[in-house]
Write an enzyme that holds these catalytic residues in place. Structure first.
Site, PDB file in Angstrom:
ATOM      1  N   LYS A  81       0.826  -1.195   0.040  1.00  0.00           N
ATOM      2  CA  LYS A  81       0.059   0.084   0.014  1.00  0.00           C
ATOM      3  C   LYS A  81       0.905   1.304  -0.155  1.00  0.00           C
ATOM      4  O   LYS A  81       1.778   1.286   0.738  1.00  0.00           O
ATOM      5  CB  LYS A  81      -1.075   0.042   1.183  1.00  0.00           C
ATOM      6  CG  LYS A  81      -2.083   1.327   1.235  1.00  0.00           C
ATOM      7  CD  LYS A  81      -2.865   0.877   2.618  1.00  0.00           C
ATOM      8  CE  LYS A  81      -3.896   1.981   2.654  1.00  0.00           C
ATOM      9  NZ  LYS A  81      -4.684   1.537   4.077  1.00  0.00           N
ATOM     10  N   SER A 130      -9.574   1.647   3.140  1.00  0.00           N
ATOM     11  CA  SER A 130      -8.921   2.440   2.230  1.00  0.00           C
ATOM     12  C   SER A 130      -7.760   1.647   1.500  1.00  0.00           C
ATOM     13  O   SER A 130      -7.166   2.291   0.527  1.00  0.00           O
ATOM     14  CB  SER A 130      -7.980   3.355   3.009  1.00  0.00           C
ATOM     15  OG  SER A 130      -7.377   2.877   3.941  1.00  0.00           O
ATOM     16  N   SER A 151      -9.573  -0.851   7.491  1.00  0.00           N
ATOM     17  CA  SER A 151      -8.992  -0.403   6.170  1.00  0.00           C
ATOM     18  C   SER A 151      -8.453  -1.768   5.296  1.00  0.00           C
ATOM     19  O   SER A 151      -8.225  -1.561   4.330  1.00  0.00           O
ATOM     20  CB  SER A 151      -8.121   0.925   6.139  1.00  0.00           C
ATOM     21  OG  SER A 151      -8.852   1.941   6.082  1.00  0.00           O
TER      22      SER A 151
END
Lengths: 476, 468
Positions: free
Chosen positions: B58, B133, B157
């Protein structure tokens, strides 16, 4: 009129590494931005880790200042924007400081006065800004040096127990001496290792108190006193003329030797303190504290009292001799070799300290052996006290042993009776009038003959011996 | 077939070309999915147990020399001078990082629509969001662009996008995985976790990335074997199901039906299901949206245009700050900074931040007491399945989606989302949450569902076929 002063002091700790990363904490005068890492420059994703030595130094200082040490303390974030603060917040201890409720004793006249310490907490230093140009308002641009970011500090806040600018200065000097004894800080105000802000207000005869004014930018002991004196007078004048004293922050201005307004109270910030989530609480044990307590050195006051008591020297001597740990150690080593406490004290207080002051030396460059040997040379009559004092600067500067200097300079005292007798007899022949005067009762003329010997021997004759021989010959 | 490969599958393959294959798949699917902000095309082949296995990270986890943007304009060109601890650990064990995945800006969001650059699409239906997210990581794993990925989980997330994309997403106990190099959103809640195509892969990645880190003082020294008991099943276990799940109005009926089905399966496998009350659960979202923005407002203060990242030149310092932050941060980030600045201000600290901290402790102790009597708490991961891009506009509705996931962050508990069936052809996830440091148990329970789910074949989850 009564003056009320409280101090907020920041002390840079002499730990090897910074507060929350492994960069060296010794950043003074290093090339800009060379003592930095992702942590202390607030790179995205970097996290702080607590320097254990910093906690220990803080506890050591807190113990020496008679504080209550808290088994549980915590770090908090103080949020504000400034270019010298790379994370946008300072890690400090706001809600739960490591220590509170201490005091430091100050000798005021004959009394020993307690100045209370409200709190002592740990925090990190910020970086430095360099404004291109003479003044911040005229600068075209400003550079940031982050070397100092994250250097460990302790903040010490006193209660408003100080009653004069002089007292404030003495408090700071005493604090510095303690910090140095503890070896937790260099305590150099000029280098920013000890920084002081003061809050001052004045209460008039009717008990009416002025607003409190905060004074900053005082980077020496002298300026602390000067700035507070100025501020005290300014407030008293205002009270007398009935005008209002603003609650504000003022800075000491070196060029005008006055304080100037920096910001008013409407500009006070809200720092949005909250617990630092990246650092677990600091929990310390009784054993940990006891261990540190046991390792504390004898502090200036204790040492001073002991010197006066054990060596039988005046309080003033004891105070001067214990002003630094190094000087006190030097004194004690000298006395150990040569048990003449007062004589050694005299030598240190006059000759040694004068030379140290002249050469701006903070350490004692000579060994106890130097001083003891010099004193012994005087004792055995090898050199006069006057000669010894003349020799001292050279011993101090070159670290040569006194005997060596005596030999090199041919300074050895003249103790030869025949030599001295010969000179005096010569003088008597040359000046029979003086001989007659002496014999008719004008004893003061003796000085003339002593002087003659000293002149011939370039001052190296043993004065006692000269006196004795001259008297004997003149009296026939 | 590269797209379906798990880490375990790769162990039996020649792995020299896997990274290149991964990049090829990425190039093929990116026009549709847009999972990646940065794709790394040149790789060194590291030796180690997992040599050559392509993994995505990420883009809020720092990679030395590789742009790390947090999907924000303010860090658009930021190249970190150091690797996050988890990245170091991946590289040390041989993994190849093939790219940095898209996210909601600074991980603030549940749809990856709030990336400052572009939204990511759900591999099951590109008109829908992948969740967030960590939507880029979840989409990259589900589509088979990579074998596995790392995400970060502050309020769900990792788990929510895993649920919406039909893959496994695990949020470890707080303190088990180093956050050093994870660009902070809310430090007391953030935790890095794996997103994988199997529960066993999640366990494998945990064994690689977890452990005490001298650079993160919130990490703990726990030696957990995540794989040892993973196949041991759930017979004899007790699972608590909060009645509050059924009180929740927005719970999708398809999700509810599958959740009940999963509970029946658990009973069939020898577990006991008990309905419990966790009264403070209804405050979890409120508490979360006080604590997280407060910490974020402080964590994001460093993006000031002085040292790195975007600077919008202005005359004077204050105006430079203002313009830089106004132009550098997106709307949602600014909203949360303002919220946090407000709740931390001296006048409101007691009423908001401190009150929220108290409720957080109450919720934690309620969860702890349920978990002392039960092996795990089961809930749906997300009350709804993947929604259409642009469909959810109101911030409050958006925030309320965190209802089931936020409690684990607030209490620091381990929690996993494991796929369990489909509602209207969209994947649904089951959340399993347990006590602190019982991460291995969470994985074991998840593995049992994975192995026995009628929607899986041979214990392998179904993956979408992306047409590109």
């Amino acid at each position: 009129m009564k003056t009320v002063i409280g101090l907020e002091i920041h002390v840079q700790l002499l730990t090897e590494t910074k507060a929350f990363c492994s960069c060296s904490a010794n950043v003074f005068e290093k090339a800009p931005n060379t003592m930095i890492c992702p942590v202390c420059t607030g790179q995205p994703g970097a996290l702080p880790t607590v320097n254990k030595a910093m906690i220990e130094y803080a506890v050591r200082t807190a113990l020496a200042l008679n504080c209550e040490i808290h088994r549980f303390s915590r770090f908090d974030r103080k949020n504000y924007f400034y270019p010298d603060l790379p994370k946008g917040y300072q890690i400090t201890q706001y809600f739960y400081p490591i220590a509170t409720n201490g005091y430091l004793e100050l000798d005021v006249g004959k009394e020993r006065k307690k100045v209370r310490i409200r709190r002592l907490h740990i925090e990190e230093d910020a970086g430095k800004l360099m404004h291109e140009g003479d003044a911040i308002t005229k600068a075209h641009h400003t550079l940031v040096d982050m070397n100092r970011c994250g250097v460990p500090l302790i903040e010490i806040v006193t209660e408003p127990d100080l009653t004069s600018p002089g007292e404030a200065r003495r408090f700071l000097e005493k604090l510095r001496s303690i910090l140095r004894y503890l070896r937790v800080s260099s305590g150099d105000m000029e280098k920013g290792a000890l920084r002081c802000d003061a809050n001052i207000s004045v209460v008039d005869e009717k008990g009416f108190s002025s607003n409190r004014v905060e004074v900053k930018n005082m980077n020496s002991f002298k300026f602390v006193e000067k700035a507070l004196q100025f501020e005290q007078n300014r407030i008293i004048q205002a009270l007398k003329s009935g005008s209002n004293v603003e609650k504000e922050t003022r800075g000491w201005d070196l060029t005008s030797k006055t304080t100037v307004s920096m910001r008013g109270k409407e500009e006070e910030s809200d720092y949005r303190y909250f617990p630092e989530p990246d650092i677990p609480p600091v929990v310390i044990s009784d054993e940990y504290i006891e261990k540190i307590e046991e390792s504390l050195p004898e502090l200036p006051d204790q040492k001073k009292d002991r010197f006066a008591r054990d060596y039988g020297i005046p309080k003033l001597d004891a105070e001067v001799l214990t002003s630094t740990r190094e000087l006190a150690d030097f004194y004690e080593e000298c006395v150990k070799i040569k048990p003449k406490p007062k004589e050694i004290s005299n030598w240190i207080m006059t000759e040694l300290l004068r030379e140290m002051k002249n050469s701006e030396s903070e350490v004692v460059p000579i060994s106890p052996r130097h001083l003891v040997e010099l004193i012994e040379l005087v004792e055995t009559g090898s050199v006069s006290i006057k000669m010894a004092k003349e020799m001292f600067p050279e011993i101090f500067a070159t670290k040569k042993m006194p005997r060596q200097i005596v030999e090199e300079r041919g300074l050895k005292q003249v103790n030869d009776r025949d030599v001295i007798e010969k000179i005096i007899k010569q003088a008597m022949e040359q000046n029979p009038k003086a001989v007659r005067q002496y014999r008719s009762g004008k004893k003061g003329v003796l000085g003339y003959f002593v002087g003659a010997v000293m002149k011939q021997t370039r001052g190296m004759a043993n004065p006692q011996l000269v006196n004795e021989i001259a008297r004997k010959l003149l009296e026939g | 077939m590269f797209r379906s490969l798990t880490i375990e599958d790769c162990l039996n393959l020649n792995r020299e070309d896997l990274a290149a294959e991964s990049v090829k798949e990425i190039e093929k699917m990116e026009p549709v999915l847009k999972s990646f902000i940065t794709v790394c095309k040149d790789h060194e082949f590291h030796s180690g147990e997992f040599a050559g296995i392509p993994i995505a990270v990420k883009d809020n986890i720092t990679t030395k020399g590789v742009k790390t943007t947090c999907a924000s304009k303010i860090l658009e060109n930021y190249v970190p001078p150091y690797n996050a601890t988890v990245v170091e650990k991946l590289l040390l064990r041989g993994f190849t990082v093939v790219g940095k995945t898209n996210l909601d800006e600074f991980a603030m969001g549940s749809s990856t629509e709030r990336s400052a650059f572009f939204p990511t699409r759900n591999p099951w239906d590109p008109t829908r969001v992948p969740g967030g997210s960590s939507g880029g990581s979840a989409a990259a794993v589900a589509s088979g662009e990579v074998v596995a990925a790392l995400g970060s989980d502050t309020g769900g997330s990792v788990r929510q996008p895993a649920s919406l994309c039909g893959v496994v997403g695990f949020k470890p106990t707080y303190g088990l995985v180093s956050r050093y190099g994870l660009i902070a959103f809310a430090s007391s809640l953030d935790q890095i976790g794996p997103i994988t195509k199997s529960v066993r892969d999640a366990a494998i990645l945990m064994s690689v990335i977890s452990g005490k880190d001298a650079m993160d003082s919130t990490t703990v020294d726990k030696n957990i074997d995540f794989l040892k008991d993973i196949e041991n099943g759930i017979s004899g276990m007790k699972f608590a199901v909060p009645k509050e799940v059924y009180d929740y109005e927005q719970l999708d009926s398809g999700v509810a039906a599958l959740f009940d089905e999963a509970l029946k399966l658990a009973e069939k496998l020898g577990a006991k299901i008990r309905k419990v009350r966790i009264p403070s659960m209804k405050y979890a979202v409120a508490v979360y949206y006080v604590v997280a923005p407060a910490e974020a407002s402080s964590n994001l203060a460093r993006y000031d245009g002085v040292k790195y990242g975007l600077r919008v030149e202005e005359k004077g310092l204050k105006d430079m700050y203002k313009r830089t932050r106004r132009e550098g941060f997106g709307e949602e980030v600014r909203r949360r900074i303002m919220l946090g600045t407000f709740t931390l201000s001296a006048a409101y600290y007691e009423a908001y931040f401190n009150k929220a901290q108290k409720v957080r402790r109450v919720l934690s102790s309620e969860l702890d007491s349920v978990l002392t009597e039960n092996d795990a708490i089961l809930t749906p991961t997300s009350p709804i399945t993947a929604f259409k891009l642009g469909e959810v506009k109101d911030p409050l509705t958006y925030y309320l989606m965190d209802i089931f996931t936020a409690p684990a962050n607030l209490a620091g508990l381990p929690a996993i989302s494991v796929p369990y069936g489909f509602s209207n052809d969209l994947p649904v996830g089951l959340q399993i949450m347990s006590r602190r440091f019982h991460d291995a148990k969470v994985l074991r329970i998840a593995r049992s569902f994975e192995k026995n789910s009628p929607y899986n074949s041979n214990g392998r989850i179904r993956l979408p076929v992306v047409r590109a």
